[in-house]
Design a protein around this motif. Structure first.
Motif, PDB file in Angstrom:
ATOM      1  N   SER A 137       0.835  -1.210   0.000  1.00 12.88           N
ATOM      2  CA  SER A 137       0.000   0.000   0.000  1.00 12.88           C
ATOM      3  C   SER A 137       0.860   1.247   0.000  1.00 12.88           C
ATOM      4  O   SER A 137       2.085   1.181   0.138  1.00 12.88           O
ATOM      5  CB  SER A 137      -0.935  -0.002   1.208  1.00 12.88           C
ATOM      6  N   SER A 138       0.194   2.374  -0.134  1.00 11.06           N
ATOM      7  CA  SER A 138       0.930   3.609  -0.330  1.00 11.06           C
ATOM      8  C   SER A 138       0.184   4.790   0.267  1.00 11.06           C
ATOM      9  O   SER A 138      -1.025   4.911   0.124  1.00 11.06           O
ATOM     10  CB  SER A 138       1.091   3.789  -1.839  1.00 11.06           C
ATOM     11  N   VAL A 139       0.946   5.667   0.943  1.00  8.79           N
ATOM     12  CA  VAL A 139       0.393   6.906   1.492  1.00  8.79           C
ATOM     13  C   VAL A 139       1.056   8.067   0.764  1.00  8.79           C
ATOM     14  O   VAL A 139       2.272   8.053   0.539  1.00  8.79           O
ATOM     15  CB  VAL A 139       0.691   7.022   3.012  1.00  8.79           C
ATOM     16  N   VAL A 140       0.261   9.052   0.363  1.00  5.25           N
ATOM     17  CA  VAL A 140       0.828  10.272  -0.227  1.00  5.25           C
ATOM     18  C   VAL A 140       0.277  11.479   0.536  1.00  5.25           C
ATOM     19  O   VAL A 140      -0.938  11.670   0.621  1.00  5.25           O
ATOM     20  CB  VAL A 140       0.492  10.415  -1.728  1.00  5.25           C
ATOM     21  N   LEU A 164       5.335  18.190   7.228  1.00  6.86           N
ATOM     22  CA  LEU A 164       4.940  16.990   6.475  1.00  6.86           C
ATOM     23  C   LEU A 164       6.134  16.335   5.785  1.00  6.86           C
ATOM     24  O   LEU A 164       6.160  15.122   5.604  1.00  6.86           O
ATOM     25  CB  LEU A 164       3.872  17.331   5.420  1.00  6.86           C
ATOM     26  N   LEU A 165       7.136  17.126   5.422  1.00  2.36           N
ATOM     27  CA  LEU A 165       8.323  16.543   4.785  1.00  2.36           C
ATOM     28  C   LEU A 165       9.058  15.654   5.782  1.00  2.36           C
ATOM     29  O   LEU A 165       9.521  14.564   5.443  1.00  2.36           O
ATOM     30  CB  LEU A 165       9.266  17.630   4.252  1.00  2.36           C
ATOM     31  N   THR A 183       5.472  12.178  -0.525  1.00  7.25           N
ATOM     32  CA  THR A 183       4.775  13.469  -0.528  1.00  7.25           C
ATOM     33  C   THR A 183       4.882  14.143  -1.883  1.00  7.25           C
ATOM     34  O   THR A 183       5.920  14.046  -2.541  1.00  7.25           O
ATOM     35  CB  THR A 183       5.387  14.387   0.565  1.00  7.25           C
ATOM     36  N   VAL A 184       3.802  14.804  -2.283  1.00  6.51           N
ATOM     37  CA  VAL A 184       3.836  15.710  -3.435  1.00  6.51           C
ATOM     38  C   VAL A 184       3.794  17.130  -2.876  1.00  6.51           C
ATOM     39  O   VAL A 184       2.961  17.442  -2.027  1.00  6.51           O
ATOM     40  CB  VAL A 184       2.639  15.478  -4.382  1.00  6.51           C
ATOM     41  N   ALA A 235       7.352   1.628  -6.873  1.00  4.59           N
ATOM     42  CA  ALA A 235       7.475   0.565  -5.858  1.00  4.59           C
ATOM     43  C   ALA A 235       8.758   0.652  -5.040  1.00  4.59           C
ATOM     44  O   ALA A 235       8.825   0.116  -3.932  1.00  4.59           O
ATOM     45  CB  ALA A 235       7.372  -0.809  -6.525  1.00  4.59           C
ATOM     46  N   TYR A 236       9.786   1.313  -5.574  1.00  5.93           N
ATOM     47  CA  TYR A 236      11.055   1.403  -4.844  1.00  5.93           C
ATOM     48  C   TYR A 236      11.324   2.832  -4.376  1.00  5.93           C
ATOM     49  O   TYR A 236      12.454   3.229  -4.139  1.00  5.93           O
ATOM     50  CB  TYR A 236      12.205   0.876  -5.719  1.00  5.93           C
ATOM     51  N   ILE A 237      10.243   3.601  -4.258  1.00  3.35           N
ATOM     52  CA  ILE A 237      10.366   4.988  -3.790  1.00  3.35           C
ATOM     53  C   ILE A 237       9.580   5.136  -2.486  1.00  3.35           C
ATOM     54  O   ILE A 237       8.378   4.876  -2.457  1.00  3.35           O
ATOM     55  CB  ILE A 237       9.815   5.983  -4.830  1.00  3.35           C
ATOM     56  N   THR A 238      10.264   5.528  -1.430  1.00  2.00           N
ATOM     57  CA  THR A 238       9.563   5.820  -0.175  1.00  2.00           C
ATOM     58  C   THR A 238      10.353   6.846   0.628  1.00  2.00           C
ATOM     59  O   THR A 238      11.574   6.936   0.501  1.00  2.00           O
ATOM     60  CB  THR A 238       9.291   4.538   0.649  1.00  2.00           C
ATOM     61  N   GLY A 239       9.637   7.649   1.409  1.00  2.00           N
ATOM     62  CA  GLY A 239      10.270   8.685   2.213  1.00  2.00           C
ATOM     63  C   GLY A 239      10.705   9.893   1.401  1.00  2.00           C
ATOM     64  O   GLY A 239      11.495  10.705   1.860  1.00  2.00           O
TER      65      GLY A 239
END
Length: 252
Positions: A137-140, A164-165, A183-184, A235-239
């Motif tokens: 799952s994913s949170v943005v 938020l960053l 985050t966007v 899929a390999y991007i987080t934080g």
């Protein structure tokens, strides 16, 4: 444009999604096959947005949710699980900018409200949701270019967006490997929320000139960036924080 269907069979919750950037994100996720749960404070706005998205062939469910109301937050999660049985994506977009004062002139109650809605409510929503988040799952979070240079009438708002960053980094550690957190940070997008900035033609022109692309952002720009981070293409991007600001300076 024939969009990819990266969210087929997935369920996405988007807060503050009956207009503006939130609506643009909900629409994009829905066009890509997600069942979208939209929410905002007023039933009328929820009903209109649901109708609008349904008219575009999107599977959508609307729930009234004022993000600083604990009962309504819990209800948003409970109703989603009741209807769809799972949660794959959460986009936390709710924000307030109740003041244009300088920080040291801002009333304590207003400081509390800014923190409450822009930061704390996002944390508490995830607290309710996390037991239901699928593997992968994913949170943005939706932050702002103002996170990098909080100034003028947006200073304290900008500081909450800076928070938020940091939250993205901290929660990516805490929620991994099950859930990715990114985050966007949008640049200036002429929405109802940003009216007080973008409705003045000369201010608008000044902002356009600060970008390298010589235009303001669109809700579609934000929807596309959010959909990328929420999807398995990331899929390999987080934080991470993706600035979608037309090349405006952003450094922390």
């Amino acid at each position: 444009m024939g969009l990819m269907k990266r969210f087929e069979g997935k369920v996405a919750i988007v807060t503050a999604s009956t207009q503006g950037i939130g609506f643009g994100i909900a629409e994009r996720l829905g066009q890509e096959g997600a069942s979208v749960v939209i929410s905002s404070r007023k039933q009328k706005n929820v009903d209109e947005a649901v109708e609008n998205l349904r008219g575009k062939g999107i599977e959508v469910f609307g729930v009234v949710c004022h993000v600083s109301n604990a009962q309504q937050r819990k209800n948003l999660i409970d109703k989603t699980i009741e209807k769809y049985g799972r949660i794959d994506v959460i986009v936390s977009n709710a924000a307030a900018n109740p003041s244009v004062e300088s920080i040291l002139d801002t009333k304590e109650s207003v400081l509390d409200k800014l923190w409450e809605i822009n930061v704390k409510a996002s944390i508490l929503l995830l607290k309710d949701a996390s037991p239901h988040l699928q593997k992968g799952s994913s949170v943005v979070f939706i932050s702002s270019i103002a996170a990098y240079q909080p100034q003028g009438g947006m200073a304290m708002y900008g500081v909450t967006k800076t928070a938020l960053l940091g939250l993205t980094k901290a929660l990516a550690t805490e929620m991994g490997p099950n859930t990715r957190v990114n985050t966007v940070a949008p640049g200036f997008v002429p929405t109802h929320f940003a009216d007080y900035i973008t409705k003045d033609a000369s201010v608008r022109k000044a902002i356009e000139e600060k970008t390298l692309l010589n235009r303001l952002g669109t809700t579609e720009d934000m929807g596309a960036a959010t959909a990328f981070l929420a999807s398995d293409d990331a899929a390999y991007i987080t934080g991470e924080t993706l600035v979608v600001g037309g090349g405006m300076p952003s450094r922390l």
